[in-house]
Write a protein that holds these residues in place. Sequence first.
Motif, mmCIF file in Angstrom:
data_model
loop_
_atom_site.group_PDB
_atom_site.id
_atom_site.type_symbol
_atom_site.label_atom_id
_atom_site.label_comp_id
_atom_site.label_asym_id
_atom_site.label_seq_id
_atom_site.Cartn_x
_atom_site.Cartn_y
_atom_site.Cartn_z
ATOM 1 N N LEU A 109 3.036 3.823 13.807
ATOM 2 C CA LEU A 109 4.398 3.438 13.454
ATOM 3 C C LEU A 109 5.063 4.499 12.595
ATOM 4 C CD1 LEU A 109 3.826 -0.264 12.282
ATOM 5 C CD2 LEU A 109 4.822 0.480 14.456
ATOM 6 N N ASN A 110 6.340 4.715 12.828
ATOM 7 C CA ASN A 110 7.181 5.436 11.885
ATOM 8 C C ASN A 110 7.795 4.370 10.987
ATOM 9 O OD1 ASN A 110 6.878 8.122 12.846
ATOM 10 N ND2 ASN A 110 8.244 7.631 14.531
ATOM 11 N N VAL A 111 7.749 4.601 9.693
ATOM 12 C CA VAL A 111 8.220 3.614 8.722
ATOM 13 C C VAL A 111 9.288 4.246 7.857
ATOM 14 C CG1 VAL A 111 7.536 2.140 6.782
ATOM 15 C CG2 VAL A 111 5.946 2.516 8.683
ATOM 16 N N ARG A 112 10.391 3.508 7.673
ATOM 17 C CA ARG A 112 11.469 3.968 6.795
ATOM 18 C C ARG A 112 11.859 2.820 5.876
ATOM 19 N NH1 ARG A 112 17.155 3.949 6.718
ATOM 20 N NH2 ARG A 112 17.255 2.806 8.676
ATOM 21 N N LYS A 113 11.794 3.092 4.577
ATOM 22 C CA LYS A 113 12.176 2.068 3.606
ATOM 23 C C LYS A 113 13.695 1.941 3.611
ATOM 24 C CE LYS A 113 11.498 0.476 -1.083
ATOM 25 N NZ LYS A 113 10.789 0.666 -2.337
ATOM 26 N N ILE A 114 14.171 0.713 3.786
ATOM 27 C CA ILE A 114 15.607 0.437 3.796
ATOM 28 C C ILE A 114 16.063 -0.011 2.419
ATOM 29 C CG2 ILE A 114 17.402 -1.055 4.762
ATOM 30 C CD1 ILE A 114 15.674 -1.172 7.323
ATOM 31 N N SER A 115 15.298 -0.909 1.821
ATOM 32 C CA SER A 115 15.585 -1.414 0.478
ATOM 33 C C SER A 115 14.293 -2.016 -0.063
ATOM 34 C CB SER A 115 16.709 -2.451 0.511
ATOM 35 O OG SER A 115 16.319 -3.568 1.281
ATOM 36 N N ALA A 116 14.370 -2.574 -1.245
ATOM 37 C CA ALA A 116 13.182 -3.207 -1.820
ATOM 38 C C ALA A 116 12.683 -4.288 -0.857
ATOM 39 C CB ALA A 116 13.509 -3.816 -3.169
ATOM 40 N N ASP A 117 11.422 -4.223 -0.489
ATOM 41 C CA ASP A 117 10.781 -5.210 0.375
ATOM 42 C C ASP A 117 11.374 -5.289 1.783
ATOM 43 O OD1 ASP A 117 9.050 -5.860 -1.677
ATOM 44 O OD2 ASP A 117 10.276 -7.540 -2.371
ATOM 45 N N ASP A 164 -2.307 -3.325 -1.954
ATOM 46 C CA ASP A 164 -3.197 -2.650 -2.898
ATOM 47 C C ASP A 164 -4.113 -3.672 -3.570
ATOM 48 O OD1 ASP A 164 -1.722 -3.876 -4.968
ATOM 49 O OD2 ASP A 164 -0.508 -2.093 -5.323
ATOM 50 N N SER A 165 -4.962 -3.209 -4.478
ATOM 51 C CA SER A 165 -5.950 -4.079 -5.121
ATOM 52 C C SER A 165 -5.319 -5.176 -5.971
ATOM 53 C CB SER A 165 -6.912 -3.243 -5.969
ATOM 54 O OG SER A 165 -6.190 -2.562 -6.983
ATOM 55 N N LYS A 166 -4.048 -5.009 -6.352
ATOM 56 C CA LYS A 166 -3.360 -6.018 -7.159
ATOM 57 C C LYS A 166 -2.513 -6.963 -6.297
ATOM 58 C CE LYS A 166 -3.192 -2.992 -11.148
ATOM 59 N NZ LYS A 166 -2.336 -2.225 -12.046
ATOM 60 N N GLY A 167 -2.557 -6.786 -4.985
ATOM 61 C CA GLY A 167 -1.802 -7.648 -4.085
ATOM 62 C C GLY A 167 -0.385 -7.176 -3.821
ATOM 63 N N GLY A 168 -0.042 -5.976 -4.288
ATOM 64 C CA GLY A 168 1.282 -5.420 -4.035
ATOM 65 C C GLY A 168 1.296 -4.593 -2.765
ATOM 66 N N LEU A 169 2.460 -4.480 -2.177
ATOM 67 C CA LEU A 169 2.617 -3.709 -0.951
ATOM 68 C C LEU A 169 2.447 -2.220 -1.223
ATOM 69 C CD1 LEU A 169 3.373 -3.995 2.066
ATOM 70 C CD2 LEU A 169 5.736 -3.586 1.391
ATOM 71 N N VAL A 170 1.690 -1.529 -0.381
ATOM 72 C CA VAL A 170 1.541 -0.081 -0.455
ATOM 73 C C VAL A 170 2.768 0.510 0.221
ATOM 74 C CG1 VAL A 170 0.146 1.921 0.189
ATOM 75 C CG2 VAL A 170 -0.974 -0.236 -0.441
ATOM 76 N N GLU A 171 3.740 0.925 -0.563
ATOM 77 C CA GLU A 171 5.027 1.356 -0.019
ATOM 78 C C GLU A 171 4.934 2.585 0.873
ATOM 79 O OE1 GLU A 171 8.183 1.588 -2.861
ATOM 80 O OE2 GLU A 171 7.758 -0.404 -3.664
ATOM 81 N N ALA A 172 4.021 3.493 0.573
ATOM 82 C CA ALA A 172 3.893 4.711 1.377
ATOM 83 C C ALA A 172 3.365 4.415 2.783
ATOM 84 C CB ALA A 172 2.981 5.710 0.682
ATOM 85 N N GLU A 173 2.611 3.335 2.926
ATOM 86 C CA GLU A 173 2.044 2.930 4.222
ATOM 87 C C GLU A 173 1.923 1.403 4.235
ATOM 88 O OE1 GLU A 173 -1.835 3.842 7.035
ATOM 89 O OE2 GLU A 173 -1.651 4.871 5.141
#
Length: 187
Positions: free
Chosen positions: A103-111, A65-74
């Motif tokens: 890609l199919n993406v599934r969040k496992i844990s933080a990061d 994102d604009s702040k340098g954080g990961l866009v968790e949804a994609e």
Amino acid sequence: MERLLFYFLALMVLVGTSVLPAFSQETLKTNKGQELPTPKGIANMLFYVQRDPNTNTIVYELNLDSKGGLVEAEPVKIYWIRYADGGNRQDLNFIQRKFAYGLNVRKISADKYELNFVAYGKRAFTLQKGPDGRFHVYAPVNKKQAVLDRVFVRIEGGSFWVPNVVYAEFKGRETATGKEIVERFKP
């Protein structure tokens, strides 16, 4: 083309049974003799996919994102670099995104995320932060854990929907040693 990745990913099932010897990185060319370029100037590129019949390349880039954080949804942006058409970037079309290169993406844990190509969901890759504090895609290459850099699929003949895949190749860096590691799969 859209089915190409499906056939390539199906080859990954054969990892343990039909692995060819590892080859050091050489300049790959399309079956028409065109040199395949290495994408440059993409600070957050995770890996890229190239295949015959042309130099166009699919890039998998960390989505921040604009702040340098990961866009968790994609967390991964996917797009073409159309080298055969002047090097312009182009989004994947619906079919490419939903049936081939997406890609199919599934969040496992933080990061930490599990990634699967939409064309083949049985082989998972992991997007996570490495010891350097940056995100990488980790995948087994020659039965060793590696940071994935490139995928190449050699095609000779066949048709648009059923290409003749001669081999697929993974290139990465072994996590334990940092050495380049390459694996070719024979269909």
